[in-house]
Design a protein around this motif. Sequence first.
Motif, PDB file in Angstrom:
ATOM      1  N   MET A 116      44.878 -81.874 -38.360  1.00 22.51           N
ATOM      2  CA  MET A 116      43.487 -81.769 -37.946  1.00 22.51           C
ATOM      3  C   MET A 116      43.240 -80.379 -37.350  1.00 22.51           C
ATOM      4  N   SER A 117      42.249 -79.668 -37.839  1.00 25.60           N
ATOM      5  CA  SER A 117      41.966 -78.334 -37.328  1.00 25.60           C
ATOM      6  C   SER A 117      41.072 -78.416 -36.102  1.00 25.60           C
ATOM      7  N   ALA A 118      41.243 -77.459 -35.194  1.00 22.93           N
ATOM      8  CA  ALA A 118      40.439 -77.415 -33.979  1.00 22.93           C
ATOM      9  C   ALA A 118      39.037 -76.924 -34.307  1.00 22.93           C
ATOM     10  N   GLU A 119      38.112 -77.372 -33.501  1.00 27.91           N
ATOM     11  CA  GLU A 119      36.722 -76.958 -33.681  1.00 27.91           C
ATOM     12  C   GLU A 119      36.533 -75.530 -33.166  1.00 27.91           C
ATOM     13  N   LYS A 120      35.774 -74.741 -33.887  1.00 24.79           N
ATOM     14  CA  LYS A 120      35.457 -73.363 -33.500  1.00 24.79           C
ATOM     15  C   LYS A 120      34.492 -73.399 -32.316  1.00 24.79           C
ATOM     16  N   VAL A 121      34.813 -72.665 -31.264  1.00 20.55           N
ATOM     17  CA  VAL A 121      33.972 -72.602 -30.070  1.00 20.55           C
ATOM     18  C   VAL A 121      33.403 -71.195 -29.976  1.00 20.55           C
ATOM     19  N   GLU A 122      32.090 -71.058 -30.100  1.00 22.21           N
ATOM     20  CA  GLU A 122      31.427 -69.752 -30.017  1.00 22.21           C
ATOM     21  C   GLU A 122      31.422 -69.255 -28.573  1.00 22.21           C
ATOM     22  N   TYR A 123      31.300 -67.942 -28.403  1.00 20.27           N
ATOM     23  CA  TYR A 123      31.419 -67.340 -27.076  1.00 20.27           C
ATOM     24  C   TYR A 123      30.405 -67.881 -26.074  1.00 20.27           C
ATOM     25  N   GLN A 124      29.216 -68.263 -26.527  1.00 18.81           N
ATOM     26  CA  GLN A 124      28.182 -68.745 -25.609  1.00 18.81           C
ATOM     27  C   GLN A 124      28.603 -70.030 -24.890  1.00 18.81           C
ATOM     28  N   GLU A 125      29.604 -70.729 -25.424  1.00 22.01           N
ATOM     29  CA  GLU A 125      30.085 -71.965 -24.818  1.00 22.01           C
ATOM     30  C   GLU A 125      31.209 -71.728 -23.819  1.00 22.01           C
ATOM     31  N   LEU A 126      31.689 -70.480 -23.710  1.00 21.88           N
ATOM     32  CA  LEU A 126      32.751 -70.162 -22.758  1.00 21.88           C
ATOM     33  C   LEU A 126      32.156 -69.950 -21.371  1.00 21.88           C
ATOM     34  N   ASP A 127      32.901 -70.349 -20.334  1.00 23.04           N
ATOM     35  CA  ASP A 127      32.448 -70.133 -18.964  1.00 23.04           C
ATOM     36  C   ASP A 127      32.152 -68.655 -18.735  1.00 23.04           C
ATOM     37  N   GLY A 128      30.984 -68.360 -18.158  1.00 26.15           N
ATOM     38  CA  GLY A 128      30.603 -66.994 -17.844  1.00 26.15           C
ATOM     39  C   GLY A 128      29.918 -66.233 -18.964  1.00 26.15           C
ATOM     40  N   PHE A 129      29.861 -66.810 -20.166  1.00 21.41           N
ATOM     41  CA  PHE A 129      29.271 -66.117 -21.314  1.00 21.41           C
ATOM     42  C   PHE A 129      27.904 -66.688 -21.720  1.00 21.41           C
ATOM     43  N   THR A 130      27.423 -67.680 -21.006  1.00 21.78           N
ATOM     44  CA  THR A 130      26.186 -68.360 -21.372  1.00 21.78           C
ATOM     45  C   THR A 130      24.973 -67.439 -21.366  1.00 21.78           C
ATOM     46  N   ASP A 131      24.917 -66.546 -20.391  1.00 21.22           N
ATOM     47  CA  ASP A 131      23.718 -65.735 -20.193  1.00 21.22           C
ATOM     48  C   ASP A 131      23.898 -64.273 -20.572  1.00 21.22           C
ATOM     49  N   VAL A 132      24.744 -64.029 -21.594  1.00 17.91           N
ATOM     50  CA  VAL A 132      24.906 -62.676 -22.135  1.00 17.91           C
ATOM     51  C   VAL A 132      24.695 -62.737 -23.642  1.00 17.91           C
ATOM     52  N   TYR A 133      24.419 -61.584 -24.222  1.00 10.96           N
ATOM     53  CA  TYR A 133      24.197 -61.496 -25.663  1.00 10.96           C
ATOM     54  C   TYR A 133      25.077 -60.375 -26.211  1.00 10.96           C
ATOM     55  N   LEU A 134      26.221 -60.750 -26.782  1.00 12.88           N
ATOM     56  CA  LEU A 134      27.193 -59.757 -27.230  1.00 12.88           C
ATOM     57  C   LEU A 134      26.746 -58.975 -28.458  1.00 12.88           C
ATOM     58  N   GLU A 135      25.957 -59.570 -29.311  1.00 10.43           N
ATOM     59  CA  GLU A 135      25.615 -58.940 -30.583  1.00 10.43           C
ATOM     60  C   GLU A 135      24.867 -57.617 -30.410  1.00 10.43           C
ATOM     61  N   ASP A 136      24.155 -57.427 -29.304  1.00 14.18           N
ATOM     62  CA  ASP A 136      23.451 -56.168 -29.051  1.00 14.18           C
ATOM     63  C   ASP A 136      24.105 -55.342 -27.947  1.00 14.18           C
ATOM     64  N   SER A 137      25.265 -55.786 -27.475  1.00 14.85           N
ATOM     65  CA  SER A 137      26.025 -55.040 -26.475  1.00 14.85           C
ATOM     66  C   SER A 137      26.815 -53.931 -27.160  1.00 14.85           C
ATOM     67  N   PHE A 138      27.250 -52.940 -26.389  1.00 18.62           N
ATOM     68  CA  PHE A 138      27.976 -51.799 -26.934  1.00 18.62           C
ATOM     69  C   PHE A 138      29.386 -51.744 -26.356  1.00 18.62           C
ATOM     70  N   VAL A 139      30.372 -51.596 -27.213  1.00 22.06           N
ATOM     71  CA  VAL A 139      31.757 -51.446 -26.789  1.00 22.06           C
ATOM     72  C   VAL A 139      32.006 -49.958 -26.542  1.00 22.06           C
ATOM     73  N   LEU A 140      32.387 -49.624 -25.310  1.00 19.09           N
ATOM     74  CA  LEU A 140      32.612 -48.238 -24.924  1.00 19.09           C
ATOM     75  C   LEU A 140      34.093 -47.867 -24.932  1.00 19.09           C
ATOM     76  N   GLY A 191      40.881 -72.507 -31.475  1.00 17.99           N
ATOM     77  CA  GLY A 191      41.824 -73.578 -31.174  1.00 17.99           C
ATOM     78  C   GLY A 191      43.203 -73.077 -30.827  1.00 17.99           C
ATOM     79  N   SER A 192      43.555 -71.862 -31.268  1.00 20.98           N
ATOM     80  CA  SER A 192      44.859 -71.316 -30.911  1.00 20.98           C
ATOM     81  C   SER A 192      44.756 -69.898 -30.359  1.00 20.98           C
ATOM     82  N   ALA A 193      43.673 -69.201 -30.666  1.00 19.09           N
ATOM     83  CA  ALA A 193      43.499 -67.824 -30.203  1.00 19.09           C
ATOM     84  C   ALA A 193      42.014 -67.489 -30.176  1.00 19.09           C
ATOM     85  N   PHE A 194      41.697 -66.440 -29.435  1.00 16.23           N
ATOM     86  CA  PHE A 194      40.347 -65.896 -29.457  1.00 16.23           C
ATOM     87  C   PHE A 194      40.282 -64.898 -30.597  1.00 16.23           C
TER      88      PHE A 194
END
Length: 129
Positions: free
Chosen positions: A1-25, A102-105
């Motif tokens: 049985m494969s683990a369910e994919k958990v999107e970042y918005q469901e992780l603690d502390g990530f609910t109120d951020v939007y990564l898609e428009d953020s910039f990696v420096l 399910g096994s890694a980010f």
Amino acid sequence: MSAEKVEYQELDGFTDVYLEDSFVLEIRATPGHLTFEVELVLTPRHPAYHPPAPGEQACYARATIQFPQVRELVWSGQGTPPAVDASGSKDYGGFDALFWNGSAFHVEGDWGVIDVSSAVPVIRLLPRT
């Protein structure tokens, strides 16, 4: 049985951020740690939200996204050089994906694809300059 994919918005502390428009420096991978330094987009529900600065489309906050207790890290597709703006600041692009499989980010963007087995990532806002 494969683990369910958990999107970042469901992780603690990530609910109120939007990564898609953020910039990696910057990306730092050292034994036991993976850290992204970012200009993070905060949504209006985030406690540190403030109206966007003149000329900006969103509320940006300097932050780090830290993956602690790294046990394994695979980074493929490296090599795309960062963009450099007029001030000399580097920009590695944004986040195309961040999820738990399910096994890694799984994290991906213009800078490549990183699969990292670690504790849950933590966002730390940095002081405004």
